[in-house]
Design an enzyme around this catalytic site. Structure first.
Site, mmCIF file in Angstrom:
data_model
loop_
_atom_site.group_PDB
_atom_site.id
_atom_site.type_symbol
_atom_site.label_atom_id
_atom_site.label_comp_id
_atom_site.label_asym_id
_atom_site.label_seq_id
_atom_site.Cartn_x
_atom_site.Cartn_y
_atom_site.Cartn_z
ATOM 1 N N SER A 129 0.858 -1.183 0.000
ATOM 2 C CA SER A 129 0.000 0.000 0.000
ATOM 3 C C SER A 129 0.895 1.234 0.000
ATOM 4 O O SER A 129 2.065 1.174 0.426
ATOM 5 C CB SER A 129 -0.890 0.000 1.247
ATOM 6 O OG SER A 129 -1.498 1.261 1.446
ATOM 7 N N LYS A 181 2.437 -2.150 7.577
ATOM 8 C CA LYS A 181 2.878 -2.006 6.191
ATOM 9 C C LYS A 181 4.300 -1.463 6.106
ATOM 10 O O LYS A 181 5.059 -1.841 5.203
ATOM 11 C CB LYS A 181 1.901 -1.102 5.427
ATOM 12 C CG LYS A 181 0.574 -1.756 5.122
ATOM 13 C CD LYS A 181 0.738 -3.034 4.308
ATOM 14 C CE LYS A 181 -0.580 -3.660 3.938
ATOM 15 N NZ LYS A 181 -0.440 -4.956 3.231
ATOM 16 N N TYR A 228 -2.159 -0.338 11.156
ATOM 17 C CA TYR A 228 -1.979 -0.788 9.776
ATOM 18 C C TYR A 228 -0.766 -0.111 9.139
ATOM 19 O O TYR A 228 0.002 -0.750 8.407
ATOM 20 C CB TYR A 228 -3.239 -0.492 8.978
ATOM 21 C CG TYR A 228 -3.277 -1.118 7.613
ATOM 22 C CD1 TYR A 228 -3.291 -2.496 7.461
ATOM 23 C CD2 TYR A 228 -3.339 -0.329 6.469
ATOM 24 C CE1 TYR A 228 -3.338 -3.079 6.201
ATOM 25 C CE2 TYR A 228 -3.397 -0.898 5.208
ATOM 26 C CZ TYR A 228 -3.391 -2.269 5.072
ATOM 27 O OH TYR A 228 -3.444 -2.828 3.823
#
Length: 358
Positions: free
Chosen positions: A145, A162, A158
């Site tokens: 991402s 990542k 999150y």
């Protein structure tokens, strides 16, 4: 039933019951590949298998497993090989998150996001490599991402997962390159995507969560994953103009981006509609066990089905590959046909891979 190509691959996809993972299942199925689809929700998995079979998969099997459990991941990998044959491609895409300020996230919640969105990828890759490396063949695609480079408010867990994934992927890639293996790992950095996650993610926001516009359909992401699996020598791919703009801005002026996101990042991730207090979430238990939610979320009217940036990047990549192949054919012929040509040419050199494709 279509005729399947003789070079059909065995492909494992985690997080395959919805969103990007499910769209990836259809994309690989259209190539006639054999698919092992891994997720926790039975109804979602069964729906993914049906769609894959309708799209032309040589065979598709559903495997219920939690990627946060390394033993379950290893068992899933073994079952995939037992029923479908040696794994050629492994796609890591399992997702878990929580929308809340960091100070409102419990330690167990933070741990759970990290175990799924980071360690789940580590476990999956480990199981894949233990089979691929002895064969000197295979590709692992990490679905990343823009958040892997640019953390955003309300998604600290999150963002951390990542970022960890990005650093680990770089270290692993260096090790594979140093070993001389033909096994490859590559990463695809995604934009905001219209998936069901915004209806089932755990949230403490006053309004319903939404992806930060512009929003892309999961099929855009799936095409990028398929391309990465076919061209795994690139270290990573960027998908969508918004991803490119975000990562370039973060590289040039991260402090300004901090201030911009502090002003806009809270409102842009909320839809304006009140959040249901009793809304289910999938952080610890799947919500698609009895009901299939498909691959799309509730933003079809706002989501883009194409990315011009992606089309241009894939086209330029194909052109570069063609030039390299042509050089490989022409130069040896010139060395043979033209006296003295070889003496004027520099010695063989190892081509440098581009750092990233945008």
């Amino acid at each position: 039933m279509r005729d399947h190509p003789s070079d059909a691959r065995t492909v494992v996809i985690t997080g395959a019951s919805g969103g990007i993972g499910r769209a990836c299942a259809v994309a690989f199925a259209e190539r006639g590949d054999r698919l092992a689809l891994i997720a926790r929700g039975r109804a979602g998995l069964d729906g993914a298998v049906r769609e894959a079979e309708q799209a032309g998969a040589a065979k598709a099997i559903a495997i219920e497993a939690d990627v946060a459990d390394p033993d379950a991941v290893e068992a899933a990998a073994q079952r995939a090989e037992d029923e479908l044959g040696p794994i050629d491609v492994w796609v890591n895409d399992a997702f878990a998150s929580i929308f809340a300020p960091f100070t409102e996230i419990d330690p167990e919640e933070f741990r759970r996001v990290t175990e799924v969105a980071y360690l789940g990828y580590v476990y999956g890759t480990g199981s894949a490599l233990s089979r691929m490396l002895p064969r000197n063949h295979g590709t692992v695609v990490q679905v990343g991402s823009a958040i892997a480079y640019r953390g955003i408010p309300l998604q600290s867990a999150y963002s951390g997962a990542k970022h960890a994934l990005q650093g680990w992927h770089e270290a692993l890639r260096c090790e594979l390159l140093a070993s001389g293996t033909r096994v490859r790992t590559t990463m695809v950095q995604m934009p905001a995507v219209n998936t069901p996650q915004f209806d089932w993610v755990r949230s403490r926001l006053p309004e319903q969560a939404q992806p930060v516009p512009p929003i892309y359909q999961p099929e855009v992401a799936a095409r990028a994953v398929l391309h990465a699996a076919d061209h795994p020598r690139r270290r990573e791919y960027w998908v969508g103009g918004s991803t490119v703009a975000t990562l370039l801005a973060n590289a040039v002026a991260p402090g300004l981006l901090d201030r911009y996101l502090a002003r806009t990042g809270f409102a842009s991730q909320q839809s304006g509609e009140p959040r249901r207090a009793d809304a289910p979430d999938n952080l610890f238990r799947p919500v698609d066990t009895a009901e299939d939610h498909g691959s799309h979320g509730r933003f079809d009217d706002r989501a883009r089905a194409r990315s011009r940036q992606q089309q241009a990047a894939h086209g330029l990549g194909a052109l570069a590959d063609g030039v390299r192949r042509a050089a490989g054919w022409v130069i040896p012929g010139l060395r043979t046909a033209l006296p003295g040509f070889a003496s004027r040419m520099p010695g063989p050199q190892t081509p440098q891979e581009p750092e990233r494709s945008v």
